[in-house]
Structure formats: C-alpha cells, structure tokens
Scaffold this motif. Structure first.
Motif, PDB file in Angstrom:
ATOM      1  N   MET A  98       0.835  -1.199   0.000  1.00 52.42           N
ATOM      2  CA  MET A  98       0.000   0.000   0.000  1.00 52.42           C
ATOM      3  C   MET A  98       0.871   1.250   0.000  1.00 52.42           C
ATOM      4  SD  MET A  98      -3.257   0.206  -0.091  1.00 52.42           S
ATOM      5  CE  MET A  98      -3.503   1.665  -1.052  1.00 52.42           C
ATOM      6  N   ILE A  99       1.944   1.246   0.805  1.00 49.35           N
ATOM      7  CA  ILE A  99       2.833   2.411   0.849  1.00 49.35           C
ATOM      8  C   ILE A  99       3.478   2.608  -0.512  1.00 49.35           C
ATOM      9  CG2 ILE A  99       4.952   3.328   1.863  1.00 49.35           C
ATOM     10  CD1 ILE A  99       4.107   1.941   4.493  1.00 49.35           C
ATOM     11  N   ASP A 100       3.959   1.507  -1.100  1.00 45.38           N
ATOM     12  CA  ASP A 100       4.550   1.604  -2.434  1.00 45.38           C
ATOM     13  C   ASP A 100       3.543   2.142  -3.445  1.00 45.38           C
ATOM     14  OD1 ASP A 100       6.881   0.669  -1.470  1.00 45.38           O
ATOM     15  OD2 ASP A 100       6.721  -1.355  -2.291  1.00 45.38           O
ATOM     16  N   GLY A 101       2.300   1.672  -3.335  1.00 39.35           N
ATOM     17  CA  GLY A 101       1.254   2.117  -4.250  1.00 39.35           C
ATOM     18  C   GLY A 101       0.968   3.597  -4.095  1.00 39.35           C
ATOM     19  N   PHE A 102       0.924   4.045  -2.846  1.00 36.18           N
ATOM     20  CA  PHE A 102       0.676   5.449  -2.539  1.00 36.18           C
ATOM     21  C   PHE A 102       1.788   6.312  -3.127  1.00 36.18           C
ATOM     22  CE2 PHE A 102       0.697   9.062   0.508  1.00 36.18           C
ATOM     23  CZ  PHE A 102      -0.600   9.484   0.303  1.00 36.18           C
ATOM     24  N   THR A 115      -6.930  10.673 -13.116  1.00 35.38           N
ATOM     25  CA  THR A 115      -6.799   9.786 -14.273  1.00 35.38           C
ATOM     26  C   THR A 115      -5.643   8.805 -14.110  1.00 35.38           C
ATOM     27  OG1 THR A 115      -7.597  11.641 -15.576  1.00 35.38           O
ATOM     28  CG2 THR A 115      -6.791   9.769 -16.806  1.00 35.38           C
ATOM     29  N   THR A 116      -4.695   9.107 -13.204  1.00 34.27           N
ATOM     30  CA  THR A 116      -3.574   8.163 -13.033  1.00 34.27           C
ATOM     31  C   THR A 116      -4.078   6.787 -12.601  1.00 34.27           C
ATOM     32  OG1 THR A 116      -3.258   8.853 -10.741  1.00 34.27           O
ATOM     33  CG2 THR A 116      -1.856   9.898 -12.387  1.00 34.27           C
ATOM     34  N   THR A 117      -5.290   6.712 -12.034  1.00 32.93           N
ATOM     35  CA  THR A 117      -5.817   5.399 -11.635  1.00 32.93           C
ATOM     36  C   THR A 117      -5.970   4.471 -12.834  1.00 32.93           C
ATOM     37  OG1 THR A 117      -8.022   6.328 -11.803  1.00 32.93           O
ATOM     38  CG2 THR A 117      -7.105   6.159  -9.608  1.00 32.93           C
ATOM     39  N   LEU A 118      -6.138   5.058 -14.028  1.00 33.61           N
ATOM     40  CA  LEU A 118      -6.307   4.207 -15.211  1.00 33.61           C
ATOM     41  C   LEU A 118      -5.067   3.375 -15.480  1.00 33.61           C
ATOM     42  CD1 LEU A 118      -8.129   6.503 -17.770  1.00 33.61           C
ATOM     43  CD2 LEU A 118      -9.069   4.676 -16.384  1.00 33.61           C
ATOM     44  N   ALA A 119      -3.927   3.819 -14.983  1.00 37.12           N
ATOM     45  CA  ALA A 119      -2.679   3.100 -15.243  1.00 37.12           C
ATOM     46  C   ALA A 119      -2.725   1.686 -14.678  1.00 37.12           C
ATOM     47  CB  ALA A 119      -1.494   3.865 -14.663  1.00 37.12           C
ATOM     48  N   VAL A 179       0.490  -0.816 -13.788  1.00 39.28           N
ATOM     49  CA  VAL A 179       1.365   0.070 -13.024  1.00 39.28           C
ATOM     50  C   VAL A 179       0.885  -0.011 -11.573  1.00 39.28           C
ATOM     51  CG1 VAL A 179       2.104   2.441 -12.652  1.00 39.28           C
ATOM     52  CG2 VAL A 179       1.732   1.613 -14.967  1.00 39.28           C
ATOM     53  N   PRO A 180       1.755  -0.397 -10.649  1.00 40.84           N
ATOM     54  CA  PRO A 180       1.268  -0.635  -9.282  1.00 40.84           C
ATOM     55  C   PRO A 180       0.982   0.639  -8.503  1.00 40.84           C
ATOM     56  CG  PRO A 180       3.616  -1.059  -9.417  1.00 40.84           C
ATOM     57  CD  PRO A 180       3.167  -0.723 -10.802  1.00 40.84           C
TER      58      PRO A 180
END
Lengths: 277, 249
Positions: free
Chosen positions: B31-35, B186-190, B195-196
């Motif tokens: 989760m931290i990496d994702g954030f 829009t970055t969520t589309l990655a 893309v993690p």
C-alpha cells in the motif's frame, strides 16, 4: 485549510451514507424470483478456455456454461450468461446482478464469509506457470526478482510475490496477459494449471511449457448469495448428481481436458447415488 | 508501533472492519509503495503535461502553417480518444513494436515498460487539454500589450516568455487547476497496464482479503487528501501570483 476540512467532512458523510444504502434488505426466495422472471442469470468466465470462453461467433461456451444451462433446464427457465472476472464476481453476486456463480472460483474460507459456496465442490485445480522453454525454470524460487504476469484478483498472486519473491504484473484479463507474455514483458504467467493445460494444446504456444510442480491444489466452488438456503440445497443436489453420473468427466473429455484426479475421485465417491455400487 | 498495528487486527476480529494494509506487513508495504507510486506518477505527469501545454500553445501561434496543423492534429487525437484506450493502444500496440532490449534475467523485453507508457500517455492526454487552456490564456492578453512588446524590440520568443506567458498564467490558473486535478484522478487508469499505483494495489488487497468496502472507502479518502493538497497549493500559488487586473482576488 478549513474549506478543505469541511469538504472532507462532507465526503465522509457521503461515504457513510453509501455504506448504509448498501446494507442488505429482506429478499424473496431466489428460486421463486428466477421462475417468475423465466431467466436464470449465471456469472461465468468469458476468457477462461475451456471452462468459459467466447466461441468465434461471440457466444459464451465451455464446461461451466454447459453446467449452468443444466441448472436452468432443471428449473425450467432460460439461461443468461453474464461474463464476470475474478475481481468482480463476488460483488456481482452480492448485488444481485447474477443469481448463481460458476466462475472457476477457488473455495476459500474468507470467500465463504462473503458468499455461500455450495458443497460438494464441483471441480479443482492448482497453480502453475506458463513460461517460455528457454528460461528452463525448475522450481518456484527461480522466479525470484523477475516480472511474472498474473490476473488481477487471483489469490495466488500474493503467494507468488510474497513467498517466491516474484514481481507480480497483474492485468484485467487473460488476453492482455498472453499479449504481455509474448512481448516479453514478463517471464511467466502464474495461473490455474487447468487453464494452462488447455492453452498449451494450441500450436501457438509450442515454445512454452508448464514446468513447475503444481501447488495449492484447491477445490472450486459454485456460489449463491448469502441466505439463499433453498437454492443452496438445490445446487448441492445438482453437483452431487453431476459427480454421480460422471457428467464432469464427460464434459472434460468433450472440451479436450485430461480427466483430473479430483473429478475421478468425486465420481468414485458419489457413484452409488445412481448405480448403488 | 506494533501495538498500533495490532489494534487494527483486534478491530477486524471484533467488528469485521478489515484494514489489512495496516496490520499485515506485506499488504502495508504494498500500500505504501502504491501510494508513493501514485504521487510519483502524478508529479511526473503534471510536470510534463504543463511543459507540453506551454510549448504547444507557443507552437500554435507559430507563423508556419504546418507547425500549427501538427499541433492541432495532436490535440484532436488526444482530446477525442478516451485515456484508457490510449493507454491500451500505447502499451499493447505501439509498445510491442518497439525494438527489444535484453533484460538482466536473460530475456528480451520491449524498450519501454508500463510506467514509461503511463507517463507518456497520461502526459500527452492532459497536455492536449493544457495546450487549449494556455491558448485561451494567451488570447486573453491584450493585443496592444503584445504590440508594445514587439515595438520595444522583443522577439516572438522573448515576448512569449517575458510578457504573454506571465500574464496568461494568471488567467489560466483556475482552468489549469481543474485539468491537473483531473490528471491526478486519471492516473488510476494506469492500473489497466499493471502500473502498481494505489487503485491497482487496493484491487490486489481486496481480492486477497475480500474487504472491498473498506478498501473503497480508504481509496476515496486517499484521493480526497491527495487532490486536496494539490488544490490547496495551487490556490496558494494563484493568490501569490495575483497582480491588479489579472488573477483571482
């Protein structure tokens, strides 16, 4: 700053109200609902050859759609296939978008908290990888530090990443994964061995292999919504019937899958239902 | 710290509210990496999209016909197609045509990975809107001001850099703000090209633990916070740039 805080508070309220709306309400028995509607909506896979996939005309076919059709026939209604993927199938069932789920789902305790999984289990599979022969993988630890493709929502992604140190690259569907694997974006595809066996039969995958020992052989479960007692019993009888008559073995043969030990064992166990032996 | 994590495990056992990304070390790390990935992806895309906006708007005012046509073609292409389709197109279609390079594990992979394609695709997508936003701002600068600048002997580039752009900036900030907020979302589309970032990680976690409502609510708050910070700093910037006649009061 206070404006932002106010906005956050409003958003919190909004989120909470969503949570309240989503609370379960009393429902009519699903069998009655389905019979009245005349259609049984079944969630099946559409990208999982040969268990549920689209034929060239776009129709969803495979072992699981055939099983679903038999359930609908028994109920005396028409069947409608709703394509689902691993990451949304349980939510579809909870929300009533589908009445029944036969979607290659592994039976796991935490899933049983969310939906009702019917026993006996109807099928089983383990986890393996599809990888180019040139890498010569021998054991799961060989994947350490390498990119390995997966399907979003599959439970073994975590294990492959956590215990074997692979870098999981997960996509929505198998079509994307096969594309990425062929392009060299990952060294292997971690997936159900049953699906990979079927894939390896086609000539386009002749340079690939399923080299590792299969792990986590686990049963698959057909699921109904929480609280649908009558439908749950009904489905349990259906599954027992399939095992007793050898229907699963028959379907495996029809769709080109080698008979699995699980299906054979279940047939042996339930055969007396039909033959008394 | 350990006691704090354990409290969340207790919370799960007692109430069924399962926030695994707090008490489970593996999920927490993911989760931290994702954030951080979401923040990094947003920052890189913000940077490039603004650059594209500035350069594109300047080229749009070019006296050369073909330069203008090229810029307009770019805008039409990226503004008229959905960003998810663009991501798929770049990653799966264009990406696979690129020359392959050897990887450190003995295989061959296409030159650009999923993060690079996400940056390219999202920057160009937001950039297309930014060009139009910047153009609107530039057109709002009085013609007489530009003429005065050229009368003082400034070249076209000098006028753009020292006169037009600084004034235009004050006009466009509200609109730019909007577009950048959209870009962060829009970055969520990655996640479609693996893309993690935060949505991708949350999806993995809720698939492993079947805690969809908790993760959804967490995601909402995380984005409210991220976008809140962006809006707040943009608003501060807007106020600090204020000059009489230009910008918000």
């Amino acid at each position: 700053m206070t404006r932002i805080l106010n906005a956050s508070a409003a958003a919190l309220l909004l989120a909470l109200s969503f949570a309240l709306v989503a609370a379960p309400v009393a429902r009519a028995d699903i069998i009655d609902v389905v019979k009245k509607r005349g259609v049984l909506k079944v969630g099946v896979k559409a990208d999982y050859k040969p268990y549920g996939f689209r034929d060239p005309s776009g129709k969803i076919v495979g072992i699981e759609p055939e099983l679903a059709k038999e359930v609908a026939d028994k109920l005396g209604v028409k069947v409608e296939f709703i394509p689902v993927v691993s990451s949304n199938r349980m939510q579809f069932l909870q929300q009533g978008k589908i009445d029944l789920m036969i979607a290659t789902m592994t039976d796991r305790p935490d899933r049983r908290k969310v939906v009702w999984i019917v026993t006996p289990n109807y099928y089983s599979s383990g986890t393996n990888i599809l990888a180019p022969k040139k890498f010569g993988f021998k054991k799961w630890e060989d994947l350490r530090g390498k990119p390995v493709c997966g399907i979003q929502g599959a439970f073994y992604n975590k294990k492959t990443g956590k215990e074997f140190g692979a870098k999981i690259v997960a996509f929505k569907g198998t079509a994307e994964v096969y594309n990425a694997l062929k392009a060299g974006r990952c060294v292997a595809f971690v997936y159900d061995d049953s699906a990979l066996v079927a894939q390896l039969q086609s000539p386009e995958w002749k340079d690939y292999e399923m080299p590792l020992p299969t792990i986590d052989d686990a049963p698959w479960g057909i699921a109904v919504r929480h609280g649908e007692k009558r439908f749950h019993h009904f489905m349990a009888d259906m599954i027992r019937g399939w095992h007793a008559s050898g229907r699963i073995l028959e379907l495996e043969k029809k769709w080109g899958v080698a008979n699995t030990p699980f299906a054979k064992a279940m047939h042996a166990e339930w055969r007396y239902f039909e033959t008394g032996k | 710290m350990e006691a704090f994590f354990e409290w969340f495990r207790w919370l799960y056992d007692e109430t069924g509210i399962n926030l695994t990304f707090v008490y489970d070390a593996y999920d927490r790390e993911r989760m931290i990496d994702g954030f951080l990935m979401t923040i990094w992806l947003s920052l890189v895309c913000l940077f490039f999209s603004v650059i594209i906006g500035i350069v594109g708007a300047w080229l749009q005012g070019s006296p050369l016909k073909w330069t203008r046509r090229l810029v307009n073609g770019y805008i039409q292409f990226f503004r008229n197609t959905p960003p998810l389709v663009q991501l798929y197109f770049f990653y799966f279609a264009v990406g696979n045509l690129l020359p392959k390079v050897a990887t450190d594990y003995g295989g061959e992979a296409p030159l650009l990975g999923n993060f690079a394609w996400a940056v390219i695709s999202l920057s160009f997508f937001a950039g297309a809107f930014n060009v139009e936003i910047f153009r609107a701002g530039i057109e709002a600068v009085p013609r007489s001001t530009v003429e005065a600048a050229s009368a003082l002997g400034l070249t076209r580039l000098q006028t753009y850099r020292h006169v037009t752009l600084p004034l235009a900036f004050r006009v466009i900030l509200p609109a730019l703000n909007n577009n950048l907020v959209n870009l962060v979302k829009t970055t969520t589309l990655a996640y479609a090209i693996a893309v993690p970032e935060m949505l991708y990680v949350a999806n993995q976690i809720w698939s492993d633990n079947v805690n969809v409502p908790e993760m959804m609510i967490f995601l909402l708050f995380a984005y409210i916070a991220l976008v809140g910070i962006l809006v707040w700093s943009m608003n501060r910037w807007e106020r600090s740039l204020k000059i009489p006649g230009f910008g918000t009061s």
